[in-house]
Every structure is written in C-alpha cells, then in structure tokens.
Design a protein around this motif. Sequence first.
Motif, short mmCIF file in Angstrom:
data_model
loop_
_atom_site.label_atom_id
_atom_site.label_comp_id
_atom_site.label_asym_id
_atom_site.label_seq_id
_atom_site.Cartn_x
_atom_site.Cartn_y
_atom_site.Cartn_z
N ASP A 165 0.90 -1.23 -0.06
CA ASP A 165 -0.03 -0.07 -0.07
C ASP A 165 0.79 1.40 0.20
O ASP A 165 0.38 2.51 -0.17
CB ASP A 165 -0.99 -0.05 1.30
CG ASP A 165 -1.98 -1.20 1.29
OD1 ASP A 165 -2.23 -1.47 -0.07
OD2 ASP A 165 -2.51 -1.43 2.24
N MET A 166 2.15 1.08 0.43
CA MET A 166 2.90 2.25 0.58
C MET A 166 3.94 2.39 -0.82
O MET A 166 5.03 3.20 -0.86
CB MET A 166 3.91 2.27 1.75
CG MET A 166 2.90 2.41 3.00
SD MET A 166 3.62 2.54 4.63
CE MET A 166 4.28 1.08 4.66
N SER A 167 3.75 1.51 -1.56
CA SER A 167 4.53 1.38 -2.83
C SER A 167 4.83 2.95 -3.52
O SER A 167 5.79 3.18 -3.87
CB SER A 167 4.09 0.45 -3.76
OG SER A 167 3.01 0.73 -4.42
N GLY A 168 3.86 3.59 -3.37
CA GLY A 168 3.80 4.92 -4.13
C GLY A 168 4.85 5.82 -3.26
O GLY A 168 5.82 6.42 -3.81
N GLN A 169 4.75 5.85 -1.88
CA GLN A 169 5.60 6.74 -1.23
C GLN A 169 7.20 6.01 -1.16
O GLN A 169 8.06 6.79 -1.25
CB GLN A 169 5.17 6.50 0.19
CG GLN A 169 4.02 7.35 0.64
CD GLN A 169 2.67 6.60 0.36
OE1 GLN A 169 2.60 5.24 0.25
NE2 GLN A 169 1.61 7.52 0.43
N LEU A 170 7.33 4.51 -1.43
CA LEU A 170 8.57 4.01 -1.26
C LEU A 170 9.09 4.44 -2.82
O LEU A 170 10.47 4.80 -2.84
CB LEU A 170 8.48 2.69 -1.21
CG LEU A 170 8.41 2.16 0.16
CD1 LEU A 170 7.84 0.74 0.10
CD2 LEU A 170 9.27 2.38 0.97
N ALA A 171 8.16 4.58 -3.79
CA ALA A 171 8.74 4.80 -5.38
C ALA A 171 9.42 6.24 -5.32
O ALA A 171 10.29 6.73 -5.78
CB ALA A 171 7.92 4.67 -6.34
N GLN A 172 8.53 7.18 -4.76
CA GLN A 172 8.52 8.84 -4.57
C GLN A 172 10.11 8.70 -3.78
O GLN A 172 10.77 9.66 -4.13
CB GLN A 172 7.72 9.35 -3.73
CG GLN A 172 7.31 10.73 -3.77
CD GLN A 172 6.18 11.28 -3.15
OE1 GLN A 172 5.61 10.59 -2.19
NE2 GLN A 172 5.79 12.36 -3.85
N TRP A 173 10.26 7.92 -2.59
CA TRP A 173 11.53 8.21 -1.87
C TRP A 173 12.54 7.80 -2.62
O TRP A 173 13.62 8.49 -2.72
CB TRP A 173 11.41 7.63 -0.66
CG TRP A 173 12.46 7.80 0.38
CD1 TRP A 173 12.59 8.87 1.32
CD2 TRP A 173 13.67 7.33 0.50
NE1 TRP A 173 13.71 8.85 1.98
CE2 TRP A 173 14.61 7.90 1.57
CE3 TRP A 173 14.36 6.06 -0.19
CZ2 TRP A 173 15.85 7.57 1.80
CZ3 TRP A 173 15.71 5.96 0.03
CH2 TRP A 173 16.47 6.37 1.07
N GLY A 174 12.33 6.70 -3.29
CA GLY A 174 13.61 6.12 -4.29
C GLY A 174 13.84 7.32 -5.32
O GLY A 174 15.04 7.35 -5.58
N LYS A 175 13.04 7.69 -5.89
CA LYS A 175 13.19 8.75 -7.11
C LYS A 175 14.15 9.84 -6.16
O LYS A 175 14.98 10.48 -7.04
CB LYS A 175 11.98 9.32 -7.62
CG LYS A 175 11.19 8.43 -8.38
CD LYS A 175 9.93 9.03 -8.96
CE LYS A 175 9.33 8.22 -10.04
NZ LYS A 175 8.09 8.70 -10.39
N ALA A 176 13.49 10.49 -5.10
CA ALA A 176 14.31 11.30 -4.53
C ALA A 176 15.64 11.04 -4.18
O ALA A 176 16.55 11.88 -4.32
CB ALA A 176 13.39 12.08 -3.11
N PHE A 177 15.93 9.88 -3.82
CA PHE A 177 17.35 9.43 -3.10
C PHE A 177 17.90 9.51 -4.58
O PHE A 177 19.22 9.83 -4.34
CB PHE A 177 17.10 8.07 -2.51
CG PHE A 177 18.36 7.42 -1.98
CD1 PHE A 177 18.74 7.97 -0.93
CD2 PHE A 177 19.16 6.57 -2.74
CE1 PHE A 177 19.90 7.41 0.04
CE2 PHE A 177 20.27 6.26 -2.23
CZ PHE A 177 20.75 6.48 -0.85
#
Length: 165
Positions: free
Chosen positions: A38-50
């Motif tokens: 359910d948090m894949s969107g936030q994880l993807a967002q964090w991964g992009k930012a990282f």
Amino acid sequence: MSGGSVNRMIDPVTAVGLATSAFNAIKHGISVGRDIQDMSGQLAQWGKAFSDFSYAADKKINPPWYTFKGSDQETALEVFAQRKKMEKMRKEIKDFISWNYGPSAWEEVLQIEAQMRKQRKEELYRRQEIQETIIEWIVGILAGASGLGLVGGILWLIGRNQGKW
C-alpha cells in the motif's frame, strides 16, 4: 513525461525535501499498520528522491566546466550534511520495514529503489547529460569562433597598419 508534467533535474536540497516528505508518509503508514504494498507509491517517491539526490550531489561536487562553481569547501560541507540526512532516513526506513515486515520486505524495497534508479538514469539523467554535452559543444564552438575572429581581427589590423591591405 506523462500528464503534462515536466521532468527536470533538481538540486540536492530539493531532493532531500522530497525525500523527507516521502519518508514522513512512509513512517506514518508503518505506524498505522499499512501494508508495504500500500505504500509502494511513497517508497517509489522516496526512491526517486534518493536517486535524484545522489545524481544532483555528484553534479554539484563535479559541475560541468562551463558553470560557476561556488566554494569547494562550502559545497562539500553542504552535500555532506545532506548525504548524512539521506543516509539516516534510509537506515530508519530499513529498520522500520525490517522490524515490521521482516528482512525480505527490505529486499523488496531495494528492488523498487534499484528500479527507480535505473528508470531515472535511462530517462532523466541521460537527457540531462545530452543537454550538457550540447551546451559544452555550443560554448566550445562559440569560444573557438571568437578566438579565431579575434586573431583574424588582430592580423587584419597589423596588416592594415603595415599597408598590406
């Protein structure tokens, strides 16, 4: 580029801000018991930012030759502090996810992160590098043409003063 959004390179400070926002959403999601999928969107967002942070930090430390570079020490300290903040967030995410979902969930996050890095490299970073190469060639050609024009003008003035033309 989908939905009319423009993918643009961001600076390390902005990337840290985006990562912090995604990090806070991930922490909140974990605290209320949301599933990792359910948090894949936030994880993807964090991964992009990282990923953006890593790329932008490298560019800030080693900018193209035609750009103005600030103080080396100031730049290094700024990037160092931001890098430490990003590393701390990453460790917290790892600890939260490993504790709540097990080590295999962290492996899943690493796969998402690797996928984001690959996608960003293929799309955004490659485009940025092409733009930098084009700018380098244009600046180099203009500098060369200006130099040739200056040498030609000096030779013409010398010849004119000597009565050769």
